[in-house]
Write an enzyme that holds these catalytic residues in place. Structure first.
Site, PDB file in Angstrom:
ATOM      1  NE  ARG A 245      16.591   4.311   8.180  1.00 17.99           N
ATOM      2  CZ  ARG A 245      17.829   3.887   7.820  1.00 17.99           C
ATOM      3  NH1 ARG A 245      18.221   3.789   6.635  1.00 17.99           N
ATOM      4  NH2 ARG A 245      18.780   3.376   8.875  1.00 17.99           N
ATOM      5  CB  ILE A 247      11.069   3.894  15.124  1.00 18.36           C
ATOM      6  CG1 ILE A 247      10.962   2.193  15.095  1.00 18.36           C
ATOM      7  CG2 ILE A 247       9.873   4.234  16.314  1.00 18.36           C
ATOM      8  CD1 ILE A 247      11.839   1.702  16.379  1.00 18.36           C
ATOM      9  CG  ASP A 289      24.719  15.441  12.433  1.00 14.17           C
ATOM     10  OD1 ASP A 289      24.224  15.091  13.348  1.00 14.17           O
ATOM     11  OD2 ASP A 289      25.919  15.267  12.264  1.00 14.17           O
ATOM     12  CG  ASN A 314      13.046   7.650  16.379  1.00 10.60           C
ATOM     13  OD1 ASN A 314      12.845   6.721  16.739  1.00 10.60           O
ATOM     14  ND2 ASN A 314      13.439   8.286  15.242  1.00 10.60           N
ATOM     15  CE  LYS A 321      34.114  -4.274  14.389  1.00  9.60           C
ATOM     16  NZ  LYS A 321      33.195  -4.414  13.189  1.00  9.60           N
ATOM     17  CG  ASN A 373      22.412  -7.245  23.019  1.00  6.83           C
ATOM     18  OD1 ASN A 373      22.502  -8.253  23.151  1.00  6.83           O
ATOM     19  ND2 ASN A 373      21.681  -6.847  22.022  1.00  6.83           N
ATOM     20  CE1 TYR A 379      20.899   1.899  19.689  1.00  5.01           C
ATOM     21  CE2 TYR A 379      20.538  -0.269  21.052  1.00  5.01           C
ATOM     22  CZ  TYR A 379      19.990   0.747  20.196  1.00  5.01           C
ATOM     23  OH  TYR A 379      18.648   0.845  19.944  1.00  5.01           O
ATOM     24  CE  LYS A 383      18.880   4.060  21.646  1.00  3.92           C
ATOM     25  NZ  LYS A 383      18.339   4.936  21.193  1.00  3.92           N
TER      26      LYS A 383
HETATM   27  N1  LIG Z   1      14.277  -0.994  15.515  1.00  6.52           N
HETATM   28  C1  LIG Z   1      14.564  -1.402  16.817  1.00  6.52           C
HETATM   29  O1  LIG Z   1      14.060  -2.861  17.127  1.00  6.52           O
HETATM   30  C2  LIG Z   1      14.884  -0.761  17.906  1.00  6.52           C
HETATM   31  C3  LIG Z   1      15.112  -1.180  19.040  1.00  6.52           C
HETATM   32  C4  LIG Z   1      15.013  -0.428  20.164  1.00  6.52           C
HETATM   33  C5  LIG Z   1      15.356   1.004  19.969  1.00  6.52           C
HETATM   34  N2  LIG Z   1      15.209   1.566  18.891  1.00  6.52           N
HETATM   35  C6  LIG Z   1      15.555   2.689  18.638  1.00  6.52           C
HETATM   36  O2  LIG Z   1      14.484   3.383  18.006  1.00  6.52           O
HETATM   37  C7  LIG Z   1      15.095   4.703  17.254  1.00  6.52           C
HETATM   38  C8  LIG Z   1      14.716   4.522  15.762  1.00  6.52           C
HETATM   39  O3  LIG Z   1      15.260   3.189  15.395  1.00  6.52           O
HETATM   40  P1  LIG Z   1      14.955   2.929  13.773  1.00  6.52           P
HETATM   41  O4  LIG Z   1      15.062   1.285  13.967  1.00  6.52           O
HETATM   42  O5  LIG Z   1      13.766   3.356  13.314  1.00  6.52           O
HETATM   43  O6  LIG Z   1      16.225   3.326  13.020  1.00  6.52           O
HETATM   44  P2  LIG Z   1      16.559   3.632  11.803  1.00  6.52           P
HETATM   45  O7  LIG Z   1      17.919   3.784  11.467  1.00  6.52           O
HETATM   46  O8  LIG Z   1      15.538   3.121  10.651  1.00  6.52           O
HETATM   47  O9  LIG Z   1      16.005   5.299  11.683  1.00  6.52           O
HETATM   48  C9  LIG Z   1      17.098   6.211  12.473  1.00  6.52           C
HETATM   49  C10 LIG Z   1      16.691   7.672  11.861  1.00  6.52           C
HETATM   50  O10 LIG Z   1      17.581   8.535  12.680  1.00  6.52           O
HETATM   51  C11 LIG Z   1      18.119   9.281  11.684  1.00  6.52           C
HETATM   52  N3  LIG Z   1      19.718   9.597  12.242  1.00  6.52           N
HETATM   53  C12 LIG Z   1      20.435   9.252  12.828  1.00  6.52           C
HETATM   54  N4  LIG Z   1      21.315   9.937  13.121  1.00  6.52           N
HETATM   55  C13 LIG Z   1      21.051  11.045  12.925  1.00  6.52           C
HETATM   56  C14 LIG Z   1      21.714  12.475  13.327  1.00  6.52           C
HETATM   57  N5  LIG Z   1      22.658  12.555  13.931  1.00  6.52           N
HETATM   58  N6  LIG Z   1      20.854  13.519  12.980  1.00  6.52           N
HETATM   59  C15 LIG Z   1      19.369  13.458  12.733  1.00  6.52           C
HETATM   60  N7  LIG Z   1      19.037  12.401  12.406  1.00  6.52           N
HETATM   61  C16 LIG Z   1      19.757  11.114  12.540  1.00  6.52           C
HETATM   62  C17 LIG Z   1      18.411   8.395  10.600  1.00  6.52           C
HETATM   63  O11 LIG Z   1      18.864   9.261   9.511  1.00  6.52           O
HETATM   64  C18 LIG Z   1      17.196   7.644  10.469  1.00  6.52           C
HETATM   65  O12 LIG Z   1      16.164   8.434   9.522  1.00  6.52           O
HETATM   66  C19 LIG Z   1      16.677   4.545  17.720  1.00  6.52           C
HETATM   67  O13 LIG Z   1      16.894   5.472  18.635  1.00  6.52           O
HETATM   68  C20 LIG Z   1      16.998   3.127  17.876  1.00  6.52           C
HETATM   69  O14 LIG Z   1      17.966   3.085  18.787  1.00  6.52           O
HETATM   70  C21 LIG Z   1      15.129   0.625  17.667  1.00  6.52           C
END
Ligand SMILES: NC(=O)c1ccc[n+]([C@@H]2O[C@H](COP(=O)([O-])OP(=O)(O)OC[C@H]3O[C@@H](n4cnc5c(N)ncnc54)[C@H](O)[C@@H]3O)[C@@H](O)[C@H]2O)c1
Length: 473
Positions: A245, A247, A289, A314, A321, A373, A379, A383
């Site tokens: 799902r 990104i 996982d 990704n 917290k 942050n 987090y 990152k």
């Molecule tokens: N959304 C934002 O604004 C934003 C900003 C900066 C960085 N990011 C980074 O972008 C990436 C994607 O974010 P998103 O917003 O799409 O998040 P999301 O929570 O919608 O999707 C993350 C996906 O990773 C999978 N996942 C989590 N743990 C896992 C594991 N142990 N093994 C396999 N899969 C796993 C989840 O099931 C999910 O499908 C992340 O690394 C997030 O930190 C997002």
């Protein structure tokens, strides 16, 4: 997620109301669509003294079929540009009909060697910026300061960064401004990068400085292989973690549209969504996982037979917290999934040669990893660690022609950001030069550029996909 404010102020009534109340009006960004031309319109060219990148610009202009016009005050370099076949006309800023007429402004600053030679930047952009249309593009080209021969040249080239970032903040109207530093000898490696920054694919990338390095003679897999611009990833295999799902699903879909066979990985509980998303792209679903101790060996075994060319880390989680309230488990799981798992997987793929020479590794960092942050010590640590991996591993991977880079998204509209409390969410969305959040596809397109066979000179870099967010800038 839906940005109702952006939709409202772009409706006829909302636009009138916003105008009368003096409210900000974010532009509806023009994004890449396969059924619309990617490039077009007039591109104005400017240059400082002795521009070295006109050959590269001529190749680009010819290959994307845009019409270039020289700035009226271009003076000395116009005959030189003519010899490169760049000129088809001259841009006259005095023409009242020129408002909004230009699609892009390109400035070759590569020959500037001293701060006293920076004036042409002012002259060119002073005359042309108001003629740049909505969602237009600004690209400044220079030489990497750290490779300059003299302190004066280093100083002048470094100055381009402040200039370009300021232009991005002034231009508004969905316009992006980016700086491309081209190392001497890397002139033939700029096209994929210039195309990306000129294209609607880079709609939410602004205020970035990207470096392009020359090929090393001792490197295997460093030469750019032949490819088709319409399907540059054809014949390549790409692994994307967290592909069920958000990104990750968008990354998988864009890489597949560029021709790659995608292997999507996600946790077993997301199996249905992962299967559905991979079915659409005729990809392969792997329910693992990534943080499980056996995952690296399992992933390596699943990929072993055919190998892989592109690895996109990704998958990521948040467990926010303040540190005094953060449990050990919340700390540990975020560091493990967002950072340590990537290290273990790459080790397994690199040691066994499953990631092929000339391959691409792309991590997903965050502007939290740059700025820090509140409530995100775990987090932001993970990152910032992703940034450390990119910077530390790039020199080691160079010998095999493997590049490693990271994107650092700002506020992207996904389920992750939908969980943020309303007031903080609204601030995160608006505090950038585009006055809006990005879409998953903005991150995905940036990753596709880094994964491109033509991006062999781009390594060790962090590219923010944040609409030039004020956070950490
Ligand atoms: N959304 C934002 O604004 C934003 C900003 C900066 C960085 N990011 C980074 O972008 C990436 C994607 O974010 P998103 O917003 O799409 O998040 P999301 O929570 O919608 O999707 C993350 C996906 O990773 C999978 N996942 C989590 N743990 C896992 C594991 N142990 N093994 C396999 N899969 C796993 C989840 O099931 C999910 O499908 C992340 O690394 C997030 O930190 C997002």
């Amino acid at each position: 997620m839906n940005d109702s404010y952006l939709n409202f102020v772009n409706s006829p009534f909302g636009a009138r109301l916003a105008r009368s109340l003096g409210l900000p009006k974010p532009e509806v960004l023009r994004r890449y669509r396969a059924d619309q031309p990617e490039f077009g319109g007039l591109v104005a060219l400017g240059a400082g003294r002795e521009p070295h990148l006109l050959d590269a610009l001529a190749t680009l202009v010819a290959s994307i079929g845009v019409t270039s016009v020289a700035h009226a005050s271009a003076g000395l370099w116009v005959p030189l540009a003519n010899r490169h076949g760049l000129m088809t006309g001259r841009f006259e800023p005095a023409d009242p009909g020129s408002q909004g007429k230009l699609a892009a402004l390109l400035f070759d600053a590569s020959g500037i060697e001293d701060s006293t030679q920076l004036e042409p930047l002012h002259g060119f952009f002073h005359d042309t910026l108001r003629s740049l249309g909505k969602c237009g593009r600004i690209i400044v080209l220079g030489r990497p300061p750290e490779s300059c021969a003299t302190p004066r040249q280093w100083t002048a080239q470094r100055a381009l960064e402040g200039f370009t970032r300021s232009l991005g903040k002034e231009a508004r109207r969905g316009i992006t401004a980016n700086l491309v530093y081209v190392e001497q000898g890397a002139e033939n490696r700029v096209e994929a990068t210039l195309r990306f920054f000129l294209s609607p694919r880079s709609a939410y990338v602004s205020g970035q400085a990207v470096r392009i390095a020359a090929a090393s003679s001792t490197t295997s897999g460093d030469a750019t292989p032949a490819f088709d611009w319409r399907q540059p990833l054809a014949g390549r295999r790409a692994v994307v973690t967290g592909a069920a799902r958000g990104i990750g699903a968008s990354i998988a879909s864009v890489l597949a549209a560029e021709g790659a066979h995608v292997i999507g990985i996600d946790i077993p509980t997301a199996r249905d969504a992962l299967d559905a998303s991979m079915r659409q792209l005729t990809g392969t679903a792997l329910a693992f996982d990534i943080a499980a101790p056996e995952a690296p060996a399992q992933i390596a075994a699943a990929l072993d037979e055919q190998g892989v060319d592109i690895v996109v880390h990704n998958a990521g989680i948040t467990k926010d917290k303040t540190i005094a309230k953060m449990t050990d488990a919340a700390w540990q799981s975020v560091i493990d999934i967002n950072l340590s798992a990537q290290e273990r997987i790459d080790d397994a793929l690199l040691a066994a040669g499953i990631l092929r020479d000339g391959g691409r590794i792309i991590g997903v960092s965050s502007i939290s990893g740059i700025a820090g942050n509140l409530g995100q010590t775990n987090y932001a640590t993970s990152k910032a660690g992703v940034i450390g991996r990119v910077q530390s591993m790039a020199p080691h991977l160079r010998a095999r022609g493997i590049t490693i880079n990271a994107v650092a998204p700002g506020f992207i509209e996904t389920q992750m950001t939908a969980k943020i409390p309303l007031a903080i969410r609204e601030a995160g969305r608006r505090m950038n030069s585009m006055s809006q959040g990005g879409q998953p596809v903005d991150v995905a397109q940036t990753i596709a550029w880094l994964a491109h066979p033509g991006s062999a000179g781009v390594s060790g870099q962090i590219v923010r996909v944040c609409g030039q967010s004020l956070i950490g800038a």
